[in-house]
Write an enzyme that holds these catalytic residues in place. Structure first.
Site, PDB file in Angstrom:
ATOM      1  N   GLU A  58       6.284-141.221 -41.572  1.00  0.00           N
ATOM      2  CA  GLU A  58       5.015-140.708 -41.055  1.00  0.00           C
ATOM      3  C   GLU A  58       4.531-139.531 -41.882  1.00  0.00           C
ATOM      4  O   GLU A  58       5.342-138.759 -42.414  1.00  0.00           O
ATOM      5  CB  GLU A  58       5.221-140.216 -39.612  1.00  0.00           C
ATOM      6  N   THR A  85       0.721-141.844 -31.696  1.00  0.00           N
ATOM      7  CA  THR A  85       0.780-142.851 -32.756  1.00  0.00           C
ATOM      8  C   THR A  85       2.221-143.264 -33.011  1.00  0.00           C
ATOM      9  O   THR A  85       2.548-144.455 -33.075  1.00  0.00           O
ATOM     10  CB  THR A  85       0.174-142.287 -34.065  1.00  0.00           C
ATOM     11  N   ASP A 113       1.864-135.457 -34.405  1.00  0.00           N
ATOM     12  CA  ASP A 113       1.027-134.440 -33.776  1.00  0.00           C
ATOM     13  C   ASP A 113       1.197-134.554 -32.258  1.00  0.00           C
ATOM     14  O   ASP A 113       2.150-134.020 -31.709  1.00  0.00           O
ATOM     15  CB  ASP A 113      -0.422-134.679 -34.241  1.00  0.00           C
ATOM     16  N   GLY A 118      -2.042-142.354 -44.729  1.00  0.00           N
ATOM     17  CA  GLY A 118      -1.518-140.992 -44.796  1.00  0.00           C
ATOM     18  C   GLY A 118      -0.119-140.838 -45.355  1.00  0.00           C
ATOM     19  O   GLY A 118       0.191-139.839 -46.001  1.00  0.00           O
TER      20      GLY A 118
HETATM   21  P1  IMP Z   1      -0.853-138.290 -33.174  1.00  0.00           P
HETATM   22  O1  IMP Z   1      -0.959-139.679 -32.605  1.00  0.00           O
HETATM   23  O2  IMP Z   1      -1.630-137.298 -32.366  1.00  0.00           O
HETATM   24  O3  IMP Z   1       0.567-137.831 -33.372  1.00  0.00           O
HETATM   25  O4  IMP Z   1      -1.652-138.306 -34.540  1.00  0.00           O
HETATM   26  C1  IMP Z   1      -1.117-138.545 -35.745  1.00  0.00           C
HETATM   27  C2  IMP Z   1      -2.182-138.897 -36.746  1.00  0.00           C
HETATM   28  O5  IMP Z   1      -3.336-138.040 -36.681  1.00  0.00           O
HETATM   29  C3  IMP Z   1      -1.631-138.691 -38.133  1.00  0.00           C
HETATM   30  O6  IMP Z   1      -0.981-139.850 -38.605  1.00  0.00           O
HETATM   31  C4  IMP Z   1      -2.838-138.288 -38.935  1.00  0.00           C
HETATM   32  O7  IMP Z   1      -3.485-139.438 -39.465  1.00  0.00           O
HETATM   33  C5  IMP Z   1      -3.755-137.608 -37.971  1.00  0.00           C
HETATM   34  N1  IMP Z   1      -3.634-136.125 -38.055  1.00  0.00           N
HETATM   35  C6  IMP Z   1      -3.130-135.307 -37.104  1.00  0.00           C
HETATM   36  N2  IMP Z   1      -3.169-134.022 -37.513  1.00  0.00           N
HETATM   37  C7  IMP Z   1      -3.713-134.021 -38.746  1.00  0.00           C
HETATM   38  C8  IMP Z   1      -4.006-132.964 -39.715  1.00  0.00           C
HETATM   39  O8  IMP Z   1      -3.765-131.761 -39.505  1.00  0.00           O
HETATM   40  N3  IMP Z   1      -4.567-133.366 -40.889  1.00  0.00           N
HETATM   41  C9  IMP Z   1      -4.841-134.671 -41.169  1.00  0.00           C
HETATM   42  N4  IMP Z   1      -4.574-135.674 -40.299  1.00  0.00           N
HETATM   43  C10 IMP Z   1      -4.017-135.362 -39.098  1.00  0.00           C
END
Ligand code: IMP
Ligand code: MG
Length: 183
Positions: free
Chosen positions: A99, A107, A103, A44
């Site tokens: 990053e 991660t 979200d 990403g």
């Molecule tokens: P977190 O661990 O919930 O912060 O997730 C982060 C990861 O989820 C990112 O690195 C993305 O790969 C994926 N992700 C979260 N939201 C989106 C989105 O709106 N579009 C595409 N990928 C997303």
């Protein structure tokens, strides 16, 4: 030019480029006289890292890691594991984790802990997108290009089922619409 299932453009290619240049100026000023290591998360952050790196005026090294995430179930936190580790040591280096989007924060927090254990001289986070309404664990974000609302987005590296990463702009995807409805 609108792709099928693209609901609306959130940030045009020009807006993204300009904002990245702005953040790059901030980073270049902060790290002036030092050497920087950018660490990207496959896949990403590849487009963002490349765009950011080209705007930086300090010497830059890059490295990548890849992760596998398992979606959270029934409210439990998502699981993250390293699928491909860094090629080189970061001990004593000035590191920025790059990053695509922060979200829930799971991660990023996992990666921060993973990187901090390798004893860099400094460790900062730079994200293209920050979706604070969905944050579950707090992570210290040093540089962010854009805050976005609670909608699924694609483009500039972000995918839906591995597609749309190559879009120059960032768009809200309508997950309800059939993928070929506009064709
Ligand atoms: P977190 O661990 O919930 O912060 O997730 C982060 C990861 O989820 C990112 O690195 C993305 O790969 C994926 N992700 C979260 N939201 C989106 C989105 O709106 N579009 C595409 N990928 C997303
Ligand atoms: Mg993804």
């Amino acid at each position: 030019m609108t792709e099928p299932a693209i609901e609306r453009v959130l940030f045009t290619g020009q807006q993204v480029d300009e904002r990245i240049a702005e953040v790059a100026r901030e980073i270049s000023a902060r790290y002036a006289g030092r050497e920087l290591k950018l660490i990207g998360v496959l896949k990403g952050s590849v487009f963002f890292l490349a765009a950011l790196a080209r705007e930086l005026t300090v010497p830059v090294k890059i490295d990548f890691l890849a992760i596998s995430s398992f979606a959270s179930q029934r409210g439990a936190p998502g699981m993250v594991r390293i699928a491909k580790d860094l090629d080189d040591s970061i001990e004593g280096e000035d590191v920025i984790l790059v990053e695509d989007i922060v979200d829930t924060g799971f991660t990023t927090r996992y990666l921060l802990q993973h990187l901090a254990a390798r004893e860099p001289n400094s460790l900062a986070i730079c994200t293209l997108l920050d979706r604070t309404p969905r944050r579950i664990v707090q992570v210290p974000i040093d540089y962010r290009c854009f805050e976005i609302p609670d909608r699924f987005v694609v483009g500039f590296g972000l995918d839906y089922r591995q597609l749309y990463r190559n879009l120059k702009y960032i768009a809200v995807l309508n997950l309800e619409a059939p993928a070929n409805s506009n064709r």
